[in-house]
Enzyme design. Structure first.
Site: not given
Length: 271
Positions: A82-83, A196
């Site tokens: 998850c960015n 994302c």
């Protein structure tokens, strides 16, 4: 001389953590590169979406959850797929846990090498877009290019809907992405970083919305290569079926059973 750390047992899983289903784009690459690795996919659906939360809230939530998950599942490695969570909480998680942690960062470096127009779009959540981490990546790898950013939290919801088998309209995707293209020089963008992990799940819709002249780049393959590197020399034994766990409601999570089955995961549980 300090003794080296013992190798994990072959059954020890790789824990793949995301706010929702975005990490499936990473799991796809991980399966290709480490087909025998046991995996537990952890989705913090109760905390979704991360993009509209404060930095303090995300850092506390991610570090607390991963501490509890590490204790329960004893993973050999955790990948924060998850960015938003990585750009905010990666350092804190590494300080707290003594196992290897692989994070996710926007693929600005490869985008800077790919662009011909010199104008790069960065599409992520609002929380990711405002991080100094992103500023530093842009300065280090794309200082000679123009980087346009846009936070599109709504694409997360659309990706979640798509993975649940719900229809996603091109118009809805266009509405979320147009803020990137309508910026000054937006018409010159030839490369878009999907910052994302949810967004690659919508790549077909994004291509239809934005056009075929733009190339998309994301970091899933690079993340998988990093996991391969960090587990070099380790044995893998998937003696039990892989599973996915959620912090959210199990009945809602069950709507993702077809999506997870496509990645070899048929057991869905409540964390």
């Amino acid at each position: 001389m300090e003794a080296s750390a013992p190798l994990p047992i072959p059954q020890a899983p790789i824990l793949l953590f995301d706010s929702g289903v975005g990490g499936l784009s990473v799991l796809s690459e991980l399966r290709a590169q480490l087909p025998d690795a046991p995996v537990i996919y952890a989705a913090d659906e109760a905390g979704l979406p991360y993009g509209a939360k404060s930095e303090a809230e995300i850092a506390a939530r991610v570090s607390g959850l991963l501490g509890r998950m590490a204790e329960r599942y004893q993973p050999r490695l955790i990948c924060i797929a998850c960015n938003t969570a990585s750009t905010i909480a990666l350092g804190m998680v590494r300080d707290v846990l003594e196992i290897p942690i692989v994070g996710t960062v926007p693929a600005i470096k490869p985008a800077a090498e790919m662009t011909r127009s010199g104008v790069i779009g960065l599409l992520g959540t609002e929380a990711t877009m405002r991080q100094a981490y992103v500023d530093n990546l842009a300065q280090e790898f794309a200082s000679g290019q123009r980087l346009l950013r846009h936070g599109a939290n709504g694409l997360v919801e659309l990706a979640e809907a798509k993975m649940r088998g719900q229809p996603v309209s091109i118009d809805a995707v266009t509405e979320q992405a147009k803020g990137l293209l309508l910026q000054p020089h937006g018409q010159d963008i030839d490369t878009i970083v999907l910052a994302c992990t949810h967004f690659p799940l919508l790549e077909d819709e994004l291509r239809a919305a934005i056009g075929t002249d733009v190339q998309f780049v994301h970091g899933a393959a690079g993340i998988a290569r990093r996991i391969v590197y960090r587990t070099t020399g380790q044995a893998f034994d998937r003696s039990e079926p892989d599973k996915a766990v959620t912090t959210g409601q199990l009945d809602d999570f069950a709507r993702l059973s077809d999506a997870f089955a496509g990645y070899g995961i048929t057991t869905l549980e409540k964390f």
